[in-house]
Scaffold this active site. Structure first.
Site, PDB file in Angstrom:
ATOM      1  NE  ARG A   1      12.139  39.812  16.176  1.00  0.00           N
ATOM      2  CZ  ARG A   1      11.631  39.893  14.959  1.00  0.00           C
ATOM      3  NH1 ARG A   1      11.839  40.946  14.205  1.00  0.00           N
ATOM      4  NH2 ARG A   1      10.917  38.903  14.460  1.00  0.00           N
TER       5      ARG A   1
ATOM      6  CB  SER B   1      13.247  44.510  12.301  1.00  0.00           C
ATOM      7  OG  SER B   1      12.759  44.264  11.013  1.00  0.00           O
TER       8      SER B   1
ATOM      9  CD  GLU C   1      22.559  51.528   8.868  1.00  0.00           C
ATOM     10  OE1 GLU C   1      23.357  52.073   8.063  1.00  0.00           O
ATOM     11  OE2 GLU C   1      21.571  50.869   8.489  1.00  0.00           O
TER      12      GLU C   1
ATOM     13  CG  PHE D   1      23.082  47.094   9.397  1.00  0.00           C
ATOM     14  CD1 PHE D   1      24.028  46.588   8.518  1.00  0.00           C
ATOM     15  CD2 PHE D   1      21.756  46.720   9.231  1.00  0.00           C
ATOM     16  CE1 PHE D   1      23.660  45.740   7.496  1.00  0.00           C
ATOM     17  CE2 PHE D   1      21.380  45.869   8.206  1.00  0.00           C
ATOM     18  CZ  PHE D   1      22.328  45.366   7.335  1.00  0.00           C
TER      19      PHE D   1
ATOM     20  CG  HIS E   1      17.293  40.553  13.028  1.00  0.00           C
ATOM     21  ND1 HIS E   1      16.468  41.178  13.937  1.00  0.00           N
ATOM     22  CD2 HIS E   1      16.486  40.124  12.027  1.00  0.00           C
ATOM     23  CE1 HIS E   1      15.223  41.126  13.502  1.00  0.00           C
ATOM     24  NE2 HIS E   1      15.201  40.490  12.350  1.00  0.00           N
TER      25      HIS E   1
ATOM     26  CG  ASP F   1      17.478  38.488   5.585  1.00  0.00           C
ATOM     27  OD1 ASP F   1      16.782  38.143   4.613  1.00  0.00           O
ATOM     28  OD2 ASP F   1      17.126  39.337   6.410  1.00  0.00           O
TER      29      ASP F   1
ATOM     30  NE  ARG G   1      13.499  37.040  11.367  1.00  0.00           N
ATOM     31  CZ  ARG G   1      13.417  36.383  10.217  1.00  0.00           C
ATOM     32  NH1 ARG G   1      14.406  35.625   9.823  1.00  0.00           N
ATOM     33  NH2 ARG G   1      12.357  36.500   9.457  1.00  0.00           N
TER      34      ARG G   1
END
Lengths: 281, 317
Positions: free
Chosen positions: B13, B40, B61, B86, B112, B120, B170
């Site tokens: 990322r 993020s 989104e 998303f 991610h 998560d 990530r």
């Protein structure tokens, strides 16, 4: 001053086109199309600065996005009479190999269409995006969008409304076609949305209410008024009360003609009620 | 087996963040949108240097995707940033109608992705995104393997006209590809030439494939290793040539077996040159919370799993 009589003549021809297109392939959405005819004719023949030679980027032009894509018949007829493509192409509506798909799309390269629509609720976001790009490009023209009232049941509309207001997208005029009908019945029966005026005000829009959305004089005046309210820090919303099926007596005010085509006899009655003014395709 | 060395580990990322900044410096039409995940997505540097070209849309989104489509009208090149889940499953219809079907020049950038999101859990660990996005006509799908390749990919897609899905993640991974690499969309990268088996890997599994290559070399197995950063369009020529040479193939990806890279390779081989194939991928399962390395182990996405699949596929030759 707008030549209302001339605009009304165009409306009559567009209404003929709508019922003929839908009749010809026994599918399509005449009700909402007929109800929005004055609005679209006013927009394309009186209000917007636009160029029918068509460039996707539309720099220096006002832009229009049809969010409730199922009323494609009225959109196609108005685009054709504005010179975006030949009116004879209206005969290909919903047929195989046509650029006039059931719902409008850029995919077949039809001039005048800048986004696909049909799956509801996306057009206000698209219009807000195009309006933001106009600001980035120092382009002071206006972006217009049209939405069905039933379409406001889609959550994305309110995401877009929240954004447009919070970020002061004030070169945007969103019109809601308030005909009170959707596929399964009246909007009040299906999912009552309460006061749309209160909702749009609460979301931070400058709201105009047009009670006679099928009265050309009133529609032109409302659009001029809406234009004058742009550039003042708020997006503008026009709540346009129309009658589904307007101009064809047996279709008026009923959700039954949302997506049903007239038969031969019904077509003849509809055509008798709307004069041929610019020549049938 | 060719040696690949690295001096540091970095997250892919961050490669996206660096690439976006550089793409924006090169082209004033590059703009960025983000749905409340700026840090993020590593979009802060871009936002700081070009605040007027950065659009914070909040947690919406669907609005972001359709807005990005609208923003292309007038010549802008929007890069949208949010988590892979998303950016795909949550907004599939917006991506399908407003971006893919409308053929808009939007770059859907997604962080991610996969199990390596970790703690998560499954709500956020999308393992279906490659499949969803590659099914959309005209959508380019890219899943780079390290920081440098992600940066190069970000710069390359800014130059490409059309919708793109760029998938990254990530965890910190070895940075082993060259900083000055030329990224060619749709062109596979040969990492090691071999004779006994072809390993085709994408994303985080590319480094695992290299590590598996060393283990296999010690076992006397000479593996050809190909980095497929572009899943669509797939480099059919490179894959067919290698499969012809080695006679068996293993694919490796951090994604469901259904719909992923392996599916694409299987379809290609079945039609053009039926070849024994094994897939290292998640087998029709959701993920769960946990440390990324342990999740990769539990769901069978490690170098050991690649080695096992190679042993299995070689026997089928």
């Amino acid at each position: 001053m707008a030549n209302i009589q001339k605009l009304e003549q165009t409306v009559s021809q567009v209404r003929r086109d709508i019922v003929r297109m839908v009749h010809a392939n026994n599918s399509g959405h005449p009700g909402g199309s007929l109800g929005c005819t004055e609005f679209l004719v006013a927009l394309y023949f009186e209000i917007m600065k636009h160029d029918s030679s068509f460039n996707m980027d539309g720099k220096g032009e006002d832009l229009f996005f049809l969010s409730n894509g199922h009323i494609s018949p009225v959109f196609y007829s108005v685009l054709a009479h504005s010179g975006y493509f030949n009116v004879s192409e209206l005969a290909t509506f919903r047929k195989i190999d046509s650029r006039l798909q059931g719902h409008p799309t850029t995919h077949e390269g039809l001039p005048g269409v800048r986004i696909a629509s049909g799956s509801l609720g996306q057009g206000m976001s698209v219009a807000a995006g195009a309006a933001v790009t106009k600001k980035l490009n120092d382009d002071d023209r206006i972006v217009y969008s049209l939405h069905g009232d039933g379409e406001l049941q889609e959550g994305q509309i309110w995401e877009a409304a929240m954004y447009a207001s919070a970020k002061k997208v004030d070169n945007l005029i969103c019109t809601i076609d308030l005909n009170g009908q959707q596929i399964d019945g009246s909007t009040d029966e299906v999912l009552n949305m309460g006061s749309l005026e209160a909702k749009f005000l609460a979301f931070g829009f400058d709201v105009l209410i047009v009670k006679e959305g099928n009265n050309m004089t009133k529609v032109v005046a409302a659009l001029e008024e809406a234009k004058s309210r742009t550039g003042k820090g708020k997006p503008v919303c026009i709540l346009l009360h129309t009658e589904m099926g307007n101009g064809v007596d047996y279709m008026m005010g009923s959700h039954k003609w949302h997506g049903v085509a007239p038969n031969d006899e019904e077509l003849a009655v509809a055509l008798a009620q709307n004069k041929e003014t610019l020549g049938d395709y | 087996m060719k040696k690949y060395t690295y001096t540091e580990t970095k997250d892919t990322r961050s490669g996206f963040g660096a690439g976006l900044l550089e793409a924006a410096q090169k082209n004033e039409n590059v703009i960025g949108l983000c749905a409340d995940l700026t840090g993020s997505l590593k979009m802060n540097a871009f936002e700081n240097e070009f605040p007027e070209r950065f659009f914070q849309v909040g947690i919406s989104e669907a609005n972001m995707m359709s807005m990005a489509a609208g923003m292309t009208i007038g010549g802008k090149i929007p890069f949208t940033g949010t988590f892979a889940n998303f950016a795909t499953s949550r907004v599939y219809d917006q991506v399908r109608q407003s971006i893919a079907y409308s053929n808009k020049n939007v770059k859907i950038c997604a962080s991610h992705a996969g199990l390596t999101l970790g703690e998560d859990g499954a709500t956020h660990q999308v393992l279906e995104d490659i499949g969803m996005m590659k099914m959309l006509p005209g959508m380019v799908v890219i899943n780079p393997c390290d920081y440098n390749q992600t940066k190069a990919a970000t710069l390359a897609i800014a130059e490409y006209e059309g919708p793109v899905y760029l998938r990254f993640g990530r965890p910190k991974m070895p940075v082993f590809t060259p900083a000055d690499q030329e990224f060619k969309i749709g062109e596979a990268v040969m990492l090691n030439e071999g004779a006994d088996v072809t390993i085709i890997a994408t994303g985080h599994l590319v480094w695992e494939a290299i590590e598996a290559g060393h283990i296999l070399a010690d076992m006397g197995i000479d593996a050809e290793i190909i980095n497929i950063h572009t899943i669509k369009p797939l480099d059919a020529e490179a894959i067919l040539k290698s499969a012809e040479k080695t006679g068996c193939v293993v694919t490796a990806e951090e994604h469901q077996m259904n719909g992923g890279l392996g599916d694409g390779v299987a379809q290609l081989l079945a039609r053009k040159n039926p070849t024994p194939l094994e897939m290292v991928a998640v087998n029709d399962s959701f993920g769960e919370s946990g440390i990324p390395a342990l999740l990769m182990e539990k769901y069978g996405l490690t170098r050991t799993d690649i080695v096992k699949s190679v042993e299995k596929v070689i026997k089928r030759k």
